[in-house]
Design a protein around this motif. Structure first.
Motif, mmCIF file in Angstrom:
data_model
loop_
_atom_site.group_PDB
_atom_site.id
_atom_site.type_symbol
_atom_site.label_atom_id
_atom_site.label_comp_id
_atom_site.label_asym_id
_atom_site.label_seq_id
_atom_site.Cartn_x
_atom_site.Cartn_y
_atom_site.Cartn_z
ATOM 1 N N LEU A 113 -2.483 31.552 -16.823
ATOM 2 C CA LEU A 113 -3.326 30.444 -17.250
ATOM 3 C C LEU A 113 -2.464 29.217 -17.505
ATOM 4 O O LEU A 113 -1.307 29.337 -17.927
ATOM 5 C CB LEU A 113 -4.093 30.810 -18.528
ATOM 6 N N SER A 114 -3.039 28.048 -17.273
ATOM 7 C CA SER A 114 -2.321 26.809 -17.565
ATOM 8 C C SER A 114 -2.218 26.607 -19.067
ATOM 9 O O SER A 114 -2.864 27.309 -19.857
ATOM 10 C CB SER A 114 -3.051 25.626 -16.927
ATOM 11 N N THR A 115 -1.399 25.630 -19.458
ATOM 12 C CA THR A 115 -1.251 25.335 -20.883
ATOM 13 C C THR A 115 -2.588 24.954 -21.501
ATOM 14 O O THR A 115 -2.931 25.391 -22.609
ATOM 15 C CB THR A 115 -0.241 24.187 -21.077
ATOM 16 N N PHE A 116 -3.340 24.145 -20.794
ATOM 17 C CA PHE A 116 -4.668 23.754 -21.276
ATOM 18 C C PHE A 116 -5.555 24.977 -21.470
ATOM 19 O O PHE A 116 -6.238 25.117 -22.501
ATOM 20 C CB PHE A 116 -5.305 22.785 -20.275
ATOM 21 N N GLN A 117 -5.570 25.880 -20.498
ATOM 22 C CA GLN A 117 -6.425 27.058 -20.582
ATOM 23 C C GLN A 117 -5.988 27.998 -21.699
ATOM 24 O O GLN A 117 -6.830 28.585 -22.385
ATOM 25 C CB GLN A 117 -6.420 27.794 -19.240
ATOM 26 N N GLN A 118 -4.677 28.132 -21.908
ATOM 27 C CA GLN A 118 -4.199 29.002 -22.981
ATOM 28 C C GLN A 118 -4.638 28.489 -24.346
ATOM 29 O O GLN A 118 -5.107 29.251 -25.197
ATOM 30 C CB GLN A 118 -2.679 29.098 -22.923
ATOM 31 N N LEU A 119 -4.482 27.185 -24.569
ATOM 32 C CA LEU A 119 -4.883 26.613 -25.853
ATOM 33 C C LEU A 119 -6.394 26.676 -26.016
ATOM 34 O O LEU A 119 -6.900 27.015 -27.101
ATOM 35 C CB LEU A 119 -4.392 25.166 -25.949
ATOM 36 N N LEU A 120 -7.137 26.351 -24.952
ATOM 37 C CA LEU A 120 -8.598 26.385 -25.036
ATOM 38 C C LEU A 120 -9.086 27.803 -25.310
ATOM 39 O O LEU A 120 -9.992 28.005 -26.150
ATOM 40 C CB LEU A 120 -9.198 25.867 -23.728
ATOM 41 N N LEU A 121 -8.524 28.781 -24.635
ATOM 42 C CA LEU A 121 -8.927 30.170 -24.845
ATOM 43 C C LEU A 121 -8.711 30.588 -26.297
ATOM 44 O O LEU A 121 -9.576 31.221 -26.919
ATOM 45 C CB LEU A 121 -8.142 31.078 -23.890
ATOM 46 N N THR A 122 -7.565 30.216 -26.860
ATOM 47 C CA THR A 122 -7.251 30.596 -28.241
ATOM 48 C C THR A 122 -8.191 29.909 -29.228
ATOM 49 O O THR A 122 -8.692 30.538 -30.173
ATOM 50 C CB THR A 122 -5.796 30.229 -28.568
ATOM 51 N N LEU A 123 -8.465 28.633 -29.018
ATOM 52 C CA LEU A 123 -9.365 27.911 -29.926
ATOM 53 C C LEU A 123 -10.793 28.444 -29.809
ATOM 54 O O LEU A 123 -11.517 28.490 -30.815
ATOM 55 C CB LEU A 123 -9.330 26.415 -29.617
ATOM 56 N N MET A 124 -11.209 28.833 -28.608
ATOM 57 C CA MET A 124 -12.535 29.435 -28.459
ATOM 58 C C MET A 124 -12.603 30.768 -29.183
ATOM 59 O O MET A 124 -13.651 31.132 -29.735
ATOM 60 C CB MET A 124 -12.850 29.616 -26.974
ATOM 61 N N ARG A 125 -11.494 31.494 -29.208
ATOM 62 C CA ARG A 125 -11.455 32.762 -29.959
ATOM 63 C C ARG A 125 -11.638 32.508 -31.450
ATOM 64 O O ARG A 125 -12.366 33.240 -32.132
ATOM 65 C CB ARG A 125 -10.107 33.456 -29.694
ATOM 66 N N LEU A 126 -10.981 31.475 -31.978
ATOM 67 C CA LEU A 126 -11.103 31.162 -33.397
ATOM 68 C C LEU A 126 -12.457 30.524 -33.708
ATOM 69 O O LEU A 126 -13.092 30.853 -34.710
ATOM 70 C CB LEU A 126 -9.984 30.203 -33.828
ATOM 71 N N ARG A 127 -12.858 29.607 -32.851
ATOM 72 C CA ARG A 127 -14.056 28.815 -33.114
ATOM 73 C C ARG A 127 -15.335 29.639 -33.026
ATOM 74 O O ARG A 127 -16.181 29.614 -33.917
ATOM 75 C CB ARG A 127 -14.105 27.660 -32.112
ATOM 76 N N LEU A 128 -15.513 30.392 -31.940
ATOM 77 C CA LEU A 128 -16.751 31.112 -31.677
ATOM 78 C C LEU A 128 -16.657 32.605 -31.956
ATOM 79 O O LEU A 128 -17.665 33.311 -31.848
ATOM 80 C CB LEU A 128 -17.173 30.897 -30.213
ATOM 81 N N ASP A 129 -15.452 33.077 -32.306
ATOM 82 C CA ASP A 129 -15.215 34.496 -32.570
ATOM 83 C C ASP A 129 -15.675 35.351 -31.381
ATOM 84 O O ASP A 129 -16.329 36.384 -31.542
ATOM 85 C CB ASP A 129 -15.929 34.935 -33.851
ATOM 86 N N LEU A 130 -15.340 34.889 -30.175
ATOM 87 C CA LEU A 130 -15.699 35.626 -28.961
ATOM 88 C C LEU A 130 -14.778 36.830 -28.782
ATOM 89 O O LEU A 130 -13.597 36.774 -29.134
ATOM 90 C CB LEU A 130 -15.599 34.713 -27.735
ATOM 91 N N ARG A 131 -15.316 37.880 -28.236
ATOM 92 C CA ARG A 131 -14.506 39.069 -27.976
ATOM 93 C C ARG A 131 -13.585 38.812 -26.780
ATOM 94 O O ARG A 131 -13.847 37.961 -25.927
ATOM 95 C CB ARG A 131 -15.402 40.282 -27.701
ATOM 96 N N ASN A 132 -12.516 39.589 -26.737
ATOM 97 C CA ASN A 132 -11.535 39.409 -25.664
ATOM 98 C C ASN A 132 -12.143 39.665 -24.282
ATOM 99 O O ASN A 132 -11.776 39.002 -23.304
ATOM 100 C CB ASN A 132 -10.342 40.340 -25.893
ATOM 101 N N GLN A 133 -13.080 40.618 -24.209
ATOM 102 C CA GLN A 133 -13.701 40.907 -22.917
ATOM 103 C C GLN A 133 -14.519 39.715 -22.433
ATOM 104 O O GLN A 133 -14.503 39.374 -21.246
ATOM 105 C CB GLN A 133 -14.606 42.141 -23.051
ATOM 106 N N ASP A 134 -15.211 39.060 -23.349
ATOM 107 C CA ASP A 134 -15.994 37.871 -23.000
ATOM 108 C C ASP A 134 -15.073 36.768 -22.462
ATOM 109 O O ASP A 134 -15.350 36.150 -21.436
ATOM 110 C CB ASP A 134 -16.747 37.388 -24.237
ATOM 111 N N LEU A 135 -13.995 36.528 -23.152
ATOM 112 C CA LEU A 135 -13.047 35.500 -22.706
ATOM 113 C C LEU A 135 -12.405 35.868 -21.376
ATOM 114 O O LEU A 135 -12.108 34.993 -20.555
ATOM 115 C CB LEU A 135 -11.979 35.290 -23.776
ATOM 116 N N ALA A 136 -12.192 37.143 -21.161
ATOM 117 C CA ALA A 136 -11.611 37.585 -19.885
ATOM 118 C C ALA A 136 -12.552 37.251 -18.728
ATOM 119 O O ALA A 136 -12.118 36.801 -17.665
ATOM 120 C CB ALA A 136 -11.328 39.088 -19.926
ATOM 121 N N TYR A 137 -13.849 37.451 -18.932
ATOM 122 C CA TYR A 137 -14.825 37.092 -17.900
ATOM 123 C C TYR A 137 -14.857 35.584 -17.689
ATOM 124 O O TYR A 137 -14.931 35.102 -16.556
ATOM 125 C CB TYR A 137 -16.220 37.577 -18.306
#
Length: 521
Positions: A248-272
C-alpha cells in the motif's frame, strides 16, 4: 420469329394471340446445364434460337431466385424425367401444390427486399419511380422474349444489372442502419461510462477523491480537512519509507489505520476495501500506530508551560481559577474478552506492568485511564491502561501525572479523587467542583453563600470541558468505546506498552489537531 418449345412431345409455338411465354436458355453455365438435364434429350445441346415455353414452370414463368422451384423447369408431362434431373433439381422435394406455396413465399420474401430498396432509393432515385418498380420485378421474373433476339439480350442484361444494383444497395442500406444504431449505442455507453466514473470517484479511497471533499475526510479519518490529514502524513512519511515490501502507498497506509480507529472496522472489512490480505492490514495498523506513537504523540500531547496555560485561559476559568493547571478525570474501556493477570495488592502498577509476584489472580474485563485536559480543551496527559478495579488514587499515583505539577498549581476534578495528600505533597492544590463539597469549600454568611453558588456554576462549567473532551475523543474515534480486541492488549516487549495504550494516546493526539472543545474567549 416463330419459336417452338424444344421439349420432346411439346407442340407449343409462339403464334399471334397466344398467352404463352418462351424463354431462352440461361447464360449461367451451371443453371444452363440444369435446364438441359431437365429437357432430357440425349445428346442434344441448345443453340441461340432454342426456347422453352412457360408451361414447364410451376408458376407459369421462370424465376431467377435460386431458392424458387421455378429456377429450373420441372413440369414435363409428355416424357418421364431421368434420374439425373431429379438429382440436379435440389430445390424440388415437394409435389406441385407444395411447390406453388413455396413459390408464393419466395415472392413475398422478394417483395420485402423490394421495400428495403424502395426506402433506400428514396434518397438516390427519387426522380425515377419506374426504375424502382422495374428493380423490384426484375428479381422475380424475366420479360417475355420479343421476336427480336437483340431485345431479348438487352432485357436480360437489364435484369442482371438490376440484380447487381439490389445486391449492392441492400448491404449499403444495412450498413447505414447499423452505423446509426452503433452510434446511438456508443453515445449511450459513453453517458453510462461518465456516470459510472462519477460514482466510482465518490466511492473510491484515493488521494484525489479526498483532496476536495472535507466531509469525506472527516467521516473516514476524524480530521477536519485534507490539509490536516496531509500534514500528519508529511510528519510520518520519513518514518514509513523503510518498508520496501509494503503493498500500500503511504496515503493508503495512513488512511487504513485512521479508518480502523475512526470507524472501528474489522481487519477483514479493510482487507476487502483495499484489496489486500488480512495479515497485511494487521501489520499495517500496528506499524503505523507505532510510528504515530513515537512521532505524533510527543508533538501533539504534551504538558505546556505555566506561561502558556495562563496566557490563553478561558474566561470562565480565569475568573474562578486563574492558577488552574489541569482538569482530571477517569474513563474506562471494556475488553472483548476478560483476561487473567497476576496482581500484587501492595504494588501500584498498571496492567502492562503486572508481573507474577504473588499467586493472586484477577480477571480484567475493562481498562481504566486517567486523562488530564488543559483549561483550553486539549488533552495534555493520558495514562497507560490499568485494570478497571484499580482505585483512582492508585491509578493517579502510578500514572506519572503528579510529576508534572508545579508548586502553586491548581488541579480541578469533579468527583472526589482521594489524592489530596498526593497533590499537596507536590505543593499543589486539589479542588473538587462537585456540589456535594460546597460546604467544604465555602462557609460564611448568606452573601458568601450566594457568591459560592455563582462560583460553583462556573466550576461546573469548567468541569464540563473535560467531559466534552472525553466524549469528543470517543465519538471521533469509535475504537475507544470498546470492546477492545484481545490482540491489542498484548504487551509490546520493545516499548513496554500495549498496542491499545498507544491507540488511546494517538487518538488524543489526533483530537488535539482538530477544533478545540473549548473555543478561546
Amino acid at each position: 420469329m416463330v419459336h417452338t418449345c424444344v421439349v420432346s412431345g411439346c407442340r407449343n409455338r409462339r403464334t399471334p394471340g397466344t398467352a404463352l411465354s418462351f424463354y431462352r436458355f440461361p447464360r449461367d453455365p451451371e443453371r444452363k446445364q440444369r435446364w438441359i438435364a431437365a429437357v432430357n434429350r440425349e445428346g442434344w445441346m441448345p443453340n441461340e434460337g432454342s426456347r422453352l415455353c412457360s408451361t414447364h414452370f410451376i408458376s407459369g414463368r421462370q424465376v431467377k431466385n435460386p431458392r424458387s422451384p421455378d429456377y429450373v423447369p420441372s413440369v414435363f408431362t409428355s416424357a418421364p424425367l431421368s434420374p439425373n434431373i431429379k438429382e440436379a433439381n435440389a430445390f424440388e422435394p415437394y409435389d406441385k401444390q407444395e411447390a406453388q406455396v413455396e413459390a408464393a413465399n419466395a415472392l413475398l420474401f422478394l417483395q420485402g427486399q423490394g421495400r428495403l430498396k424502395e426506402g433506400h432509393s428514396h434518397n438516390h432515385c427519387q426522380g425515377d419511380p419506374e426504375s424502382a418498380a422495374s428493380s423490384l420485378n426484375s428479381y422475380d421474373e424475366e420479360e417475355e422474349d420479343d421476336d427480336d433476339d437483340d431485345d431479348d439480350e438487352r432485357e436480360e442484361e437489364s435484369v442482371l444489372e438490376s440484380e447487381d444494383q439490389i445486391k449492392q444497395e441492400i448491404p449499403l442500406r444495412n450498413i447505414c442502419t447499423q452505423s446509426v444504431n452503433y452510434e446511438a449505442s456508443l453515445n449511450a455507453l459513453r453517458k453510462e461510462n461518465i456516470e459510472l466514473r462519477g460514482s466510482l470517484a465518490k466511492m473510491s479511497l484515493t488521494e484525489t477523491s479526498f483532496r476536495n471533499d472535507p466531509e469525506k475526510v472527516q467521516f473516514y479519518t476524524g480530521l477536519p480537512n485534507y490539509f490536516v490529514f496531509e500534514t500528519v502524513m508529511w510528519l510520518l512519511v520519513p518514518h514509513m519509507k523503510g518498508d520496501k515490501n509494503a503493498k500500500l502507498s503511504t496515503f493508503q497506509q495512513l488512511l487504513l489505520t485512521l479508518m480502523r480507529l475512526r470507524l472501528d472496522l474489522r481487519n477483514q472489512d479493510l482487507a476487502y476495501r483495499f484489496g489486500v490480505k488480512v495479515a497485511t492490514v494487521t501489520r499495517t495498523v500496528h506499524r503505523v500506530i507505532n510510528i504515530m506513537f513515537t512521532t505524533l504523540v510527543p508533538t501533539a500531547v504534551y504538558w505546556p508551560s505555566r506561561l502558556e496555560l495562563r496566557k490563553n485561559l478561558p474566561a470562565a476559568v480565569k475568573c474562578s481559577h486563574p492558577d488552574c493547571a489541569v482538569i482530571i478525570d477517569c474513563f474506562t474501556v471494556s475488553l472483548e474478552k476478560a483476561v487473567s493477570v497476576d496482581v500484587n495488592p501492595h504494588c501500584a502498577a498498571s496492567a502492562a506492568d503486572m508481573v507474577p509476584q504473588s499467586p493472586h489472580k484477577a480477571f480484567v474485563s475493562e481498562l481504566k485511564y486517567v486523562i488530564g485536559v488543559a483549561p483550553q480543551g486539549v488533552v495534555m496527559f493520558v495514562s497507560r491502561g490499568s485494570p478497571g478495579n484499580v482505585s483512582d488514587k492508585t491509578l493517579v499515583q502510578s500514572s506519572g501525572l503528579l510529576c508534572k505539577l508545579l508548586p502553586g498549581d491548581v488541579v480541578l476534578a469533579e468527583r472526589d479523587f482521594d489524592i489530596r495528600d498526593l497533590v499537596s505533597a507536590c505543593r499543589a492544590e486539589l479542588k473538587i467542583t462537585s456540589s456535594d463539597h460546597h460546604g467544604e469549600i465555602f462557609t460564611g454568611d448568606q452573601h458568601l453563600r450566594e457568591q459560592a453558588s455563582l462560583v460553583t456554576v462556573e466550576r461546573l462549567n469548567v468541569y464540563n470541558h473535560v467531559g466534552r473532551v472525553i466524549q469528543m475523543v470517543k465519538k471521533r474515534y469509535s475504537m475507544l468505546t470498546g470492546p477492545v480486541e484481545s490482540p491489542f492488549t498484548v504487551l509490546d516487549r520493545s516499548s513496554g506498552v500495549t498496542t491499545f495504550d498507544k491507540i488511546v494516546q494517538v487518538a488524543c493526539a489526533l483530537n488535539n489537531l482538530c477544533i478545540s472543545a473549548v473555543p478561546l474567549e
